[in-house]
Design a protein around this motif. Structure first.
Motif, PDB file in Angstrom:
ATOM      1  N   ALA A 172      -2.322  -2.006  11.824  1.00 45.85           N
ATOM      2  CA  ALA A 172      -2.092  -3.233  12.211  1.00 45.85           C
ATOM      3  C   ALA A 172      -0.830  -3.255  13.539  1.00 45.85           C
ATOM      4  O   ALA A 172      -0.492  -1.761  13.111  1.00 45.85           O
ATOM      5  N   PRO A 173       0.114  -4.054  13.771  1.00 44.63           N
ATOM      6  CA  PRO A 173       1.438  -4.044  14.590  1.00 44.63           C
ATOM      7  C   PRO A 173       1.779  -3.061  13.263  1.00 44.63           C
ATOM      8  O   PRO A 173       2.997  -2.545  13.647  1.00 44.63           O
ATOM      9  N   LEU A 174       1.580  -4.018  12.020  1.00 45.80           N
ATOM     10  CA  LEU A 174       2.702  -3.458  11.107  1.00 45.80           C
ATOM     11  C   LEU A 174       2.710  -2.259  10.727  1.00 45.80           C
ATOM     12  O   LEU A 174       4.017  -1.116  10.549  1.00 45.80           O
ATOM     13  N   HIS A 175       1.810  -1.269  10.359  1.00 45.93           N
ATOM     14  CA  HIS A 175       1.525  -0.186   9.671  1.00 45.93           C
ATOM     15  C   HIS A 175       2.840   1.075  11.366  1.00 45.93           C
ATOM     16  O   HIS A 175       3.335   1.795  11.286  1.00 45.93           O
ATOM     17  N   HIS A 176       1.953   0.412  12.161  1.00 45.79           N
ATOM     18  CA  HIS A 176       2.908   1.124  13.349  1.00 45.79           C
ATOM     19  C   HIS A 176       4.160   0.644  13.922  1.00 45.79           C
ATOM     20  O   HIS A 176       4.619   1.851  13.974  1.00 45.79           O
ATOM     21  N   ALA A 177       4.591   0.091  13.187  1.00 49.73           N
ATOM     22  CA  ALA A 177       6.202  -0.644  13.450  1.00 49.73           C
ATOM     23  C   ALA A 177       7.066   0.301  12.574  1.00 49.73           C
ATOM     24  O   ALA A 177       7.969   0.734  11.852  1.00 49.73           O
ATOM     25  N   LEU A 178       6.373   0.709  10.965  1.00 42.94           N
ATOM     26  CA  LEU A 178       6.425   1.464  10.254  1.00 42.94           C
ATOM     27  C   LEU A 178       6.130   3.296  10.540  1.00 42.94           C
ATOM     28  O   LEU A 178       6.312   3.914   9.434  1.00 42.94           O
ATOM     29  N   GLY A 179       5.623   4.067  11.507  1.00 45.49           N
ATOM     30  CA  GLY A 179       4.708   4.899  11.415  1.00 45.49           C
ATOM     31  C   GLY A 179       4.616   5.195  12.780  1.00 45.49           C
ATOM     32  O   GLY A 179       5.522   5.742  13.234  1.00 45.49           O
ATOM     33  N   GLU A 180       3.796   4.930  13.507  1.00 44.86           N
ATOM     34  CA  GLU A 180       3.767   5.722  14.953  1.00 44.86           C
ATOM     35  C   GLU A 180       5.251   5.086  15.765  1.00 44.86           C
ATOM     36  O   GLU A 180       4.916   3.977  15.886  1.00 44.86           O
ATOM     37  N   ARG A 181       5.382   6.153  16.664  1.00 37.76           N
ATOM     38  CA  ARG A 181       6.561   5.722  17.735  1.00 37.76           C
ATOM     39  C   ARG A 181       5.298   6.136  19.010  1.00 37.76           C
ATOM     40  O   ARG A 181       5.023   7.341  19.143  1.00 37.76           O
ATOM     41  N   PHE A 182       6.070   5.790  20.200  1.00 37.89           N
ATOM     42  CA  PHE A 182       6.416   5.912  21.667  1.00 37.89           C
ATOM     43  C   PHE A 182       7.196   5.639  21.673  1.00 37.89           C
ATOM     44  O   PHE A 182       8.488   5.342  21.734  1.00 37.89           O
ATOM     45  N   ASP A 184      -5.310   0.362   6.277  1.00 38.35           N
ATOM     46  CA  ASP A 184      -5.656   0.970   6.821  1.00 38.35           C
ATOM     47  C   ASP A 184      -6.729   1.500   6.717  1.00 38.35           C
ATOM     48  O   ASP A 184      -6.812   1.649   5.799  1.00 38.35           O
ATOM     49  N   PRO A 185      -7.830   2.168   7.091  1.00 35.89           N
ATOM     50  CA  PRO A 185      -9.648   2.669   6.357  1.00 35.89           C
ATOM     51  C   PRO A 185      -8.625   3.686   5.863  1.00 35.89           C
ATOM     52  O   PRO A 185      -9.971   3.829   4.906  1.00 35.89           O
ATOM     53  N   THR A 186      -8.045   4.160   5.513  1.00 31.47           N
ATOM     54  CA  THR A 186      -7.741   4.774   4.451  1.00 31.47           C
ATOM     55  C   THR A 186      -6.846   4.866   3.448  1.00 31.47           C
ATOM     56  O   THR A 186      -6.696   5.494   2.217  1.00 31.47           O
ATOM     57  N   GLY A 187      -6.739   3.420   3.450  1.00 29.63           N
ATOM     58  CA  GLY A 187      -6.157   2.706   2.326  1.00 29.63           C
ATOM     59  C   GLY A 187      -4.794   3.060   2.281  1.00 29.63           C
ATOM     60  O   GLY A 187      -4.115   2.030   1.407  1.00 29.63           O
ATOM     61  N   LYS A 188      -3.894   3.379   3.463  1.00 27.83           N
ATOM     62  CA  LYS A 188      -2.876   2.704   3.275  1.00 27.83           C
ATOM     63  C   LYS A 188      -1.935   1.715   3.388  1.00 27.83           C
ATOM     64  O   LYS A 188      -2.665   0.896   4.523  1.00 27.83           O
ATOM     65  N   VAL A 189      -0.748   0.747   3.089  1.00 26.21           N
ATOM     66  CA  VAL A 189      -0.858  -0.379   3.337  1.00 26.21           C
ATOM     67  C   VAL A 189       0.509  -0.636   3.809  1.00 26.21           C
ATOM     68  O   VAL A 189       1.150   0.648   4.239  1.00 26.21           O
ATOM     69  N   SER A 190       0.555  -1.393   5.258  1.00 30.72           N
ATOM     70  CA  SER A 190       2.243  -1.625   5.452  1.00 30.72           C
ATOM     71  C   SER A 190       3.343  -1.456   4.677  1.00 30.72           C
ATOM     72  O   SER A 190       4.026  -0.665   4.631  1.00 30.72           O
TER      73      SER A 190
END
Length: 131
Positions: A88-98, A125-131
């Motif tokens: 979700a967008p929250l996962h992106h905010a707390l992880g992946e960077r552009f 996410d599918p790996t079980g990680k939560v935001s």
């Protein structure tokens, strides 16, 4: 319902990525984004990256632009929409960077806007990680 990545008017899959709009999000050009959304409000329903199914909101969150995140949420983008990997967008905010790494204050603003829009902090996410 209409899936992200589908042209709302014709209900056909969108295959062309709006690269200029994606670049504007990554660089924080709010005026360009607002102009594009005013010209075609259906842009909010499409995936900005058709291969990953990242929405415009995913990209804005990863880039750390709170004003853009707020504008996209106001325009109806789903704060719980998931990309191809189930993030979700929250996962992106707390992880992946552009692009550049955003400041802590910007990231806090992004997270605040997402949570205020009822983004789920427990969506895994599918790996079980939560935001």
């Amino acid at each position: 319902g209409v899936q992200i990545g589908t042209n709302v008017r014709s209900r056909t899959p969108i295959t062309i990525c709006p690269e200029k709009l994606t670049r504007a999000i990554e660089t924080g050009d709010l005026a360009e984004i607002q102009g594009a959304l005013d010209a075609d409000p259906y842009l909010r329903k499409m995936a900005a990256d058709d291969k990953k199914k990242d929405t415009l909101l995913h990209i804005a969150c990863a880039a750390g632009h709170p004003a853009i995140v707020q504008k996209l949420i106001q325009r109806g983008l789903d704060p719980n929409a998931t990309d191809l990997k189930g993030r979700a967008p929250l996962h992106h905010a707390l992880g992946e960077r552009f692009g550049n790494v955003p400041s802590a204050a910007n990231l806090a603003g992004v997270v605040d806007h997402l949570l205020a829009a009822n983004a789920s902090p427990t969506l895994a996410d599918p790996t079980g990680k939560v935001s």
